[in-house]
Design a protein around this motif. Structure first.
Motif, PDB file in Angstrom:
ATOM      1  N   ALA A 241       0.825  -1.208   0.000  1.00  0.00           N
ATOM      2  CA  ALA A 241       0.000   0.000   0.000  1.00  0.00           C
ATOM      3  C   ALA A 241       0.860   1.259   0.000  1.00  0.00           C
ATOM      4  O   ALA A 241       0.591   2.226  -0.723  1.00  0.00           O
ATOM      5  CB  ALA A 241      -0.930  -0.008   1.213  1.00  0.00           C
ATOM      6  N   ARG A 242       1.932   1.253   0.808  1.00  0.00           N
ATOM      7  CA  ARG A 242       2.804   2.433   0.885  1.00  0.00           C
ATOM      8  C   ARG A 242       3.499   2.695  -0.446  1.00  0.00           C
ATOM      9  O   ARG A 242       3.608   3.845  -0.895  1.00  0.00           O
ATOM     10  CB  ARG A 242       3.861   2.234   1.978  1.00  0.00           C
ATOM     11  N   LEU A 243       3.964   1.642  -1.113  1.00  0.00           N
ATOM     12  CA  LEU A 243       4.647   1.827  -2.397  1.00  0.00           C
ATOM     13  C   LEU A 243       3.694   2.358  -3.461  1.00  0.00           C
ATOM     14  O   LEU A 243       4.084   3.173  -4.304  1.00  0.00           O
ATOM     15  CB  LEU A 243       5.266   0.505  -2.850  1.00  0.00           C
ATOM     16  N   ALA A 244       2.440   1.895  -3.441  1.00  0.00           N
ATOM     17  CA  ALA A 244       1.460   2.410  -4.394  1.00  0.00           C
ATOM     18  C   ALA A 244       1.253   3.908  -4.197  1.00  0.00           C
ATOM     19  O   ALA A 244       1.157   4.669  -5.171  1.00  0.00           O
ATOM     20  CB  ALA A 244       0.137   1.666  -4.248  1.00  0.00           C
ATOM     21  N   VAL A 245       1.213   4.341  -2.945  1.00  0.00           N
ATOM     22  CA  VAL A 245       1.064   5.778  -2.656  1.00  0.00           C
ATOM     23  C   VAL A 245       2.300   6.544  -3.119  1.00  0.00           C
ATOM     24  O   VAL A 245       2.194   7.605  -3.750  1.00  0.00           O
ATOM     25  CB  VAL A 245       0.814   5.997  -1.150  1.00  0.00           C
ATOM     26  N   SER A 246       3.483   6.025  -2.828  1.00  0.00           N
ATOM     27  CA  SER A 246       4.720   6.701  -3.220  1.00  0.00           C
ATOM     28  C   SER A 246       4.820   6.872  -4.729  1.00  0.00           C
ATOM     29  O   SER A 246       5.363   7.865  -5.227  1.00  0.00           O
ATOM     30  CB  SER A 246       5.937   5.912  -2.710  1.00  0.00           C
ATOM     31  N   GLY A 247       4.281   5.929  -5.472  1.00  0.00           N
ATOM     32  CA  GLY A 247       4.363   6.009  -6.927  1.00  0.00           C
ATOM     33  C   GLY A 247       3.442   7.030  -7.546  1.00  0.00           C
ATOM     34  O   GLY A 247       3.605   7.373  -8.717  1.00  0.00           O
ATOM     35  N   CYS A 248       2.471   7.537  -6.773  1.00  0.00           N
ATOM     36  CA  CYS A 248       1.463   8.442  -7.347  1.00  0.00           C
ATOM     37  C   CYS A 248       1.536   9.850  -6.771  1.00  0.00           C
ATOM     38  O   CYS A 248       0.606  10.650  -6.967  1.00  0.00           O
ATOM     39  CB  CYS A 248       0.067   7.867  -7.105  1.00  0.00           C
ATOM     40  N   GLY A 249       2.598  10.167  -6.073  1.00  0.00           N
ATOM     41  CA  GLY A 249       2.690  11.454  -5.399  1.00  0.00           C
ATOM     42  C   GLY A 249       2.498  12.652  -6.310  1.00  0.00           C
ATOM     43  O   GLY A 249       1.843  13.640  -5.941  1.00  0.00           O
ATOM     44  N   SER A 250       3.036  12.595  -7.522  1.00  0.00           N
ATOM     45  CA  SER A 250       2.961  13.760  -8.414  1.00  0.00           C
ATOM     46  C   SER A 250       1.563  13.987  -8.981  1.00  0.00           C
ATOM     47  O   SER A 250       1.317  15.017  -9.600  1.00  0.00           O
ATOM     48  CB  SER A 250       3.962  13.596  -9.566  1.00  0.00           C
ATOM     49  N   LEU A 251       0.638  13.038  -8.771  1.00  0.00           N
ATOM     50  CA  LEU A 251      -0.734  13.209  -9.274  1.00  0.00           C
ATOM     51  C   LEU A 251      -1.677  13.791  -8.226  1.00  0.00           C
ATOM     52  O   LEU A 251      -2.871  13.908  -8.469  1.00  0.00           O
ATOM     53  CB  LEU A 251      -1.287  11.863  -9.774  1.00  0.00           C
TER      54      LEU A 251
END
Length: 459
Positions: A241-251
């Motif tokens: 879950a944390r990695l999914a969030v980290s991957g979408c920060g710029s959106l």
């Protein structure tokens, strides 16, 4: 079975582009200037008799051609210790360690023209550190290789994505099936070859729900290490879950107050509630106030309810199945104070939402550039779900953004999406064609310090 995924269609680095004719070799316009014949030009800048110097010119041309080729290549020596540090090893059957390390030659394409001031600030690609992320999921095998650019960003230089359906039959049998493991190993061999052909500074290679829950998951990963030369790490659901969030920060825009980010996978679905009403830190994952991982994804749900012939009654039953699981999530109300705000929205990262976006845009061929970051309002999502539920299996197959590989899974994904929208109603949904791999790369690069003011990776 290729997946329409981030960078999956990008050309590989190392494929040479067309080069101009070597010096000394005639081109269609050679020998004329403004329509008038000219004498051939020698290597010393003086005119001479072509017949007397032809042999010498040909030899010099070949020499110059060889020199140009040498200048256009970068030679990397594979260091077994370095590969081991990145989770890589030579697959079984490769040369023994007593032999000299294999030398891999990668022909780099010519650099694109740039403004003079860029040449000073930006190092050549081959001098930037290279990072890699691999995600073996229940449905897909995906790889990204990238170099850091400006702060918080990176440029993908190689990618691979293939639908392998590793979790096929797992719900019924509790074990990974032989054909599924064979498909996954074949895809991972390709990934291993790509990784060993580069000098990787850091890599993280992960496996998710299928390997977490299968009785023979660890045994399968031992086989992967032997046959593909890759040592994969099974991550827990919170890390996923944390990695999914980290991957979408710029959106997530700067004025956003709250986000429910969801990643509908093949065997599980991760949901993170993100509260941004306070001071915002550079890492979006620091603002997660609650999260859950549902042990249900598009593959497992479709196997239980059926994915080909889905009636409206079957679809409603799938939605209810997921809704019961969400009702048991104690932290689902942690964003109740921002749900009514126009600065709250949903953010979906999965094949389900990217497929919906492609159908919404009526694309003749899936185009990540048009899908990633797309905003869809509530009515648009309603219409797309209703359209897909109304299509039969062959109509889903015929749509270029669904195809045969996703036609039996897409309605299960829509059912999970509808259950999520019922708990966290929002007027806006943002679509992300990115996820775990991008999160891995962002964390690897940040931890390595490549974006510090004095870092070599800063552009």
């Amino acid at each position: 079975m290729e997946d329409h995924d981030t960078g999956a269609g990008a050309p590989e680095v190392g494929v040479s582009r067309a080069s101009p004719p070597p010096s000394g070799q005639a081109s269609p316009s050679a020998g004329r200037h403004n329509g008038r014949p000219v004498q051939p030009w020698s290597g010393h800048g003086q005119a001479g008799d072509a017949s007397q110097h032809q042999n010498g010119q040909n030899q010099k041309a070949k020499t110059r051609k060889r020199r140009k080729r040498r200048r256009g290549r970068k030679v990397f020596v594979r260091d077994d210790a370095h590969l081991a540090a990145a989770g890589l090893s030579a697959p079984a059957g490769s040369a023994p360690a007593s032999r000299p390390p294999e030398t891999i030659v990668v022909a780099l394409p010519p650099a694109a023209p740039s403004r003079p001031e860029q040449d000073v600030r930006r190092p050549p690609v081959q001098e930037l550190p290279v990072f890699a992320a691999l995600d073996l999921g229940t449905n897909n095998c995906r790889l990204l290789v990238a170099v850091p650019t400006r702060h918080g960003q990176f440029r993908v230089i190689d990618a691979f994505s293939r639908i392998v359906r590793l979790g096929e039959g797992l719900t019924a049998n509790g074990r990974l099936g032989q054909p599924a493991m064979d498909r996954a190993v074949e895809a991972l061999r390709i990934c291993g070859d790509k990784l060993r052909s580069r000098k990787i500074r850091k890599a993280r290679l992960i496996a998710t729900e299928a390997c977490r829950t299968a009785a023979n998951g660890a045994e399968f990963l031992d086989r992967v290490e032997r046959e593909a030369g890759l040592k994969l790490e099974i991550i827990d659901r919170q890390t996923e879950a944390r990695l999914a969030v980290s991957g979408c920060g710029s959106l997530v825009d700067r004025d956003t107050q709250g986000v429910v980010l969801f990643d509908i996978g093949g065997g599980s679905s991760e949901i993170a509630l993100i509260d941004l009403t306070g001071h915002r830190s550079p890492r979006l994952a620091n603002h997660i106030v609650s999260w859950t991982s549902l042990p249900v994804g598009v593959v497992s749900l479709a196997e239980r309810f059926g994915g080909r012939a889905v009636t409206r009654e079957i679809f409603a039953a799938m939605v209810e199945d997921v809704a019961v699981r969400l009702h048991a999530f104690d932290g689902r109300d942690r964003l109740s104070h921002v749900l009514a705000s126009p600065k709250f929205h949903l953010l979906g990262t999965s094949g389900t939402v990217t497929t919906l976006a492609g159908v919404h845009l009526d694309l003749e061929r899936y185009d990540r550039r048009r899908v990633d970051g797309l905003w869809m309002d509530r009515d648009s999502v309603d219409r797309m779900v209703e359209k897909l539920v109304g299509w039969d299996f062959q109509q889903r197959v015929a749509n270029p953004c669904i195809g045969a590989d996703r036609a039996d899974l897409v309605l299960a994904g829509c059912a999970i999406l509808e259950a999520i929208r019922a708990v966290w109603p929002s007027e806006r949904l943002r679509v992300a064609d990115r996820g775990l791999r991008e999160g891995i790369l962002s964390e690897l690069m940040a931890d390595d310090g490549v974006w510090r003011n004095n870092g070599r990776g800063r552009a």
